[in-house]
Scaffold this motif. Structure first.
Motif, mmCIF file in Angstrom:
data_model
loop_
_atom_site.group_PDB
_atom_site.id
_atom_site.type_symbol
_atom_site.label_atom_id
_atom_site.label_comp_id
_atom_site.label_asym_id
_atom_site.label_seq_id
_atom_site.Cartn_x
_atom_site.Cartn_y
_atom_site.Cartn_z
ATOM 1 N N TYR A 75 0.823 -1.207 0.000
ATOM 2 C CA TYR A 75 0.000 0.000 0.000
ATOM 3 C C TYR A 75 0.862 1.265 0.000
ATOM 4 N N LEU A 76 0.304 2.321 -0.546
ATOM 5 C CA LEU A 76 0.780 3.681 -0.339
ATOM 6 C C LEU A 76 -0.271 4.359 0.530
ATOM 7 N N ALA A 77 0.158 5.014 1.588
ATOM 8 C CA ALA A 77 -0.800 5.618 2.513
ATOM 9 C C ALA A 77 -0.310 6.979 2.971
ATOM 10 N N THR A 78 -1.271 7.835 3.326
ATOM 11 C CA THR A 78 -0.957 9.129 3.930
ATOM 12 C C THR A 78 -1.558 9.159 5.324
ATOM 13 N N ILE A 79 -0.716 9.455 6.309
ATOM 14 C CA ILE A 79 -1.124 9.468 7.709
ATOM 15 C C ILE A 79 -1.078 10.898 8.232
ATOM 16 N N CYS A 80 -2.178 11.338 8.823
ATOM 17 C CA CYS A 80 -2.231 12.644 9.485
ATOM 18 C C CYS A 80 -1.885 12.446 10.960
ATOM 19 N N LEU A 81 -0.811 13.074 11.417
ATOM 20 C CA LEU A 81 -0.372 12.985 12.804
ATOM 21 C C LEU A 81 -0.850 14.208 13.559
ATOM 22 N N GLY A 82 -1.487 13.983 14.728
ATOM 23 C CA GLY A 82 -1.990 15.092 15.526
ATOM 24 C C GLY A 82 -3.499 15.128 15.616
ATOM 25 N N GLU A 83 -4.161 14.099 15.085
ATOM 26 C CA GLU A 83 -5.634 14.087 15.124
ATOM 27 C C GLU A 83 -6.129 12.649 15.049
ATOM 28 N N THR A 84 -6.939 12.244 16.010
ATOM 29 C CA THR A 84 -7.564 10.922 15.984
ATOM 30 C C THR A 84 -9.028 11.073 15.592
ATOM 31 N N LEU A 95 -11.987 13.003 17.285
ATOM 32 C CA LEU A 95 -12.086 12.657 18.695
ATOM 33 C C LEU A 95 -11.167 13.518 19.549
ATOM 34 N N GLU A 96 -9.898 13.577 19.170
ATOM 35 C CA GLU A 96 -8.903 14.331 19.927
ATOM 36 C C GLU A 96 -7.910 14.972 18.978
ATOM 37 N N THR A 97 -7.331 16.062 19.412
ATOM 38 C CA THR A 97 -6.265 16.700 18.651
ATOM 39 C C THR A 97 -5.086 16.970 19.578
ATOM 40 N N ALA A 98 -3.904 17.025 18.988
ATOM 41 C CA ALA A 98 -2.684 17.340 19.722
ATOM 42 C C ALA A 98 -1.690 17.913 18.727
ATOM 43 N N SER A 99 -0.904 18.838 19.147
ATOM 44 C CA SER A 99 0.060 19.447 18.242
ATOM 45 C C SER A 99 1.146 18.453 17.850
ATOM 46 N N ALA A 100 1.413 18.391 16.542
ATOM 47 C CA ALA A 100 2.503 17.552 16.029
ATOM 48 C C ALA A 100 3.676 18.414 15.574
ATOM 49 N N GLU A 101 3.654 19.696 16.030
ATOM 50 C CA GLU A 101 4.662 20.670 15.596
ATOM 51 C C GLU A 101 6.084 20.211 15.892
ATOM 52 N N HIS A 102 6.263 19.486 16.995
ATOM 53 C CA HIS A 102 7.605 19.096 17.430
ATOM 54 C C HIS A 102 8.159 17.894 16.671
ATOM 55 N N LEU A 103 7.317 17.213 15.897
ATOM 56 C CA LEU A 103 7.771 15.990 15.223
ATOM 57 C C LEU A 103 8.685 16.321 14.041
ATOM 58 N N THR A 104 9.698 15.498 13.881
ATOM 59 C CA THR A 104 10.610 15.611 12.742
ATOM 60 C C THR A 104 10.562 14.337 11.933
ATOM 61 N N GLY A 166 4.271 20.232 10.960
ATOM 62 C CA GLY A 166 3.308 21.275 11.282
ATOM 63 C C GLY A 166 2.406 20.862 12.422
ATOM 64 N N GLU A 167 1.439 21.733 12.750
ATOM 65 C CA GLU A 167 0.452 21.421 13.788
ATOM 66 C C GLU A 167 -0.213 20.082 13.499
ATOM 67 N N ARG A 168 -0.531 19.872 12.230
ATOM 68 C CA ARG A 168 -0.950 18.561 11.725
ATOM 69 C C ARG A 168 0.126 18.118 10.746
ATOM 70 N N ALA A 169 0.867 17.098 11.110
ATOM 71 C CA ALA A 169 1.949 16.612 10.255
ATOM 72 C C ALA A 169 1.420 15.497 9.366
ATOM 73 N N PHE A 170 2.003 15.368 8.189
ATOM 74 C CA PHE A 170 1.549 14.338 7.251
ATOM 75 C C PHE A 170 2.729 13.469 6.816
ATOM 76 N N ALA A 171 2.534 12.160 6.940
ATOM 77 C CA ALA A 171 3.558 11.200 6.566
ATOM 78 C C ALA A 171 3.029 10.335 5.425
ATOM 79 N N GLN A 172 3.729 10.345 4.327
ATOM 80 C CA GLN A 172 3.406 9.443 3.221
ATOM 81 C C GLN A 172 4.285 8.202 3.361
ATOM 82 N N VAL A 173 3.653 7.035 3.402
ATOM 83 C CA VAL A 173 4.380 5.810 3.711
ATOM 84 C C VAL A 173 4.086 4.710 2.688
ATOM 85 N N PHE A 174 5.013 3.770 2.626
ATOM 86 C CA PHE A 174 4.826 2.546 1.843
ATOM 87 C C PHE A 174 4.794 1.386 2.826
#
Length: 305
Positions: A75-84, A95-104, A166-174
């Motif tokens: 699969y190719l997928a896009t994951i939004c970090l900072g929001e469930t 459901l919940e949000t949290a800042s993902a600003e600190h993630l690298t 960012g506040e909502r970080a996005f990771a594209q994964v394989f």
């Protein structure tokens, strides 16, 4: 008098590039009607949000769909970090949000390493798994959550292709994984490990067993070709090439078709084998013993009538 089935008797496999917004069964029925086939089944559901490789079996090929269900997927997928979200994907409510600003990128890649190899995964409530005959997603829609047992899955690859912070970080994964793996659960578990939560925003299946997007046709292409596509379907055993083939003479094949076992003097590989005529024509699957005995497992029905 028996009621005549609608559609034509068609055998073979179609690899569909399932469009977004269709359930797997909805896409299957569109293809079945376009080709005018009596019988069809898919090999591993994709959520309406997801797109990509969906093998569809017609006629006698449906007998062997289980062996495609068991195959690994990619699969190719896009994951939004900072929001469930309730469903684990973009279709659910927040459901919940949290800042993902600190993630690298490096922090996310390090966390992803924990999910590679053999792991335990709890299936999501929004899934087609059943409890007492009721799909879990129907219970989830009623606000009911039940305990699910963790299952063994294998994540062969979990690679970060791109990262946007960012506040909502996005990771594209394989991801390359074993059967029964839920990519939504993988996304949620990654978010939990990173302490910010996560959900899936896009999912595209790029491979199912031996089939990938290069084999796939869009729904528009299937509908445009219509009944003429029947002659261009992949053979029934197209997804079974990984199994050893045993060629038998006609008398031995006839016995297998009647449910009888046969003895092959020169022996055969033990386990499941593809049975073929001397011409190479596939006639079914059988289980071979080390002693050379072959017992029928799934055989193609007589095409007469």
């Amino acid at each position: 008098m028996a009621r005549r089935k609608r559609g034509r008797r068609i055998d073979g496999i179609l690899i569909l590039d399932k469009p977004q917004g269709f359930s797997s069964n909805g896409a299957l029925q569109q293809c079945r009607r376009a080709i005018d086939a009596q019988k069809a089944g898919h090999t591993g559901a994709l959520d309406p949000l997801a797109t990509g490789v969906l093998p569809i079996c017609f006629g006698e090929a449906t007998k062997f769909s289980q062996y495609l269900l068991d195959a690994e997927k990619a699969y190719l997928a896009t994951i939004c970090l900072g929001e469930t979200r309730t469903t684990g994907d973009a279709e659910g409510e927040v459901l919940e949000t949290a800042s993902a600003e600190h993630l690298t990128r490096e922090r996310v890649e390090t966390a992803m390493q924990d999910f590679k190899g053999a792991i335990k995964q709890v299936p999501p409530m929004y899934s087609a798994l059943k409890k007492d005959g009721q799909p879990l997603y129907k219970l989830a829609r009623q606000g009911i959550e039940i305990e699910r047992e963790a299952r063994d899955v294998v994540i062969e690859a979990f690679d970060l292709l791109d990262f946007t912070g960012g506040e909502r970080a996005f990771a594209q994964v394989f991801v390359r994984c074993s059967k029964g793996t839920y990519i939504r659960s993988l996304a949620e578990d990654l978010g939990a490990l990173l302490g910010v939560g996560a959900h899936l925003t896009a999912l595209r299946r790029t491979q199912a067993g031996p089939f990938d997007l290069s084999h796939a046709m869009t729904l528009e292409q299937v509908q445009a070709k219509g009944q003429g596509l029947a002659a261009r379907l992949l053979p029934i055993d197209a997804g079974l090439q990984y199994l050893p083939r045993v060629s038998l003479v006609e008398q031995e094949i006839e016995k297998l078709l009647q449910g009888q076992r046969v003895n092959v003097l020169n022996g055969a590989n033990s386990g499941i084998v593809r049975v073929a005529r001397a011409s190479g024509e596939f006639v079914g699957l059988a289980r071979a013993s080390e002693e050379g005995e072959i017992a029928p497992l799934r055989m193609i029905a007589n095409q007469e009538g």
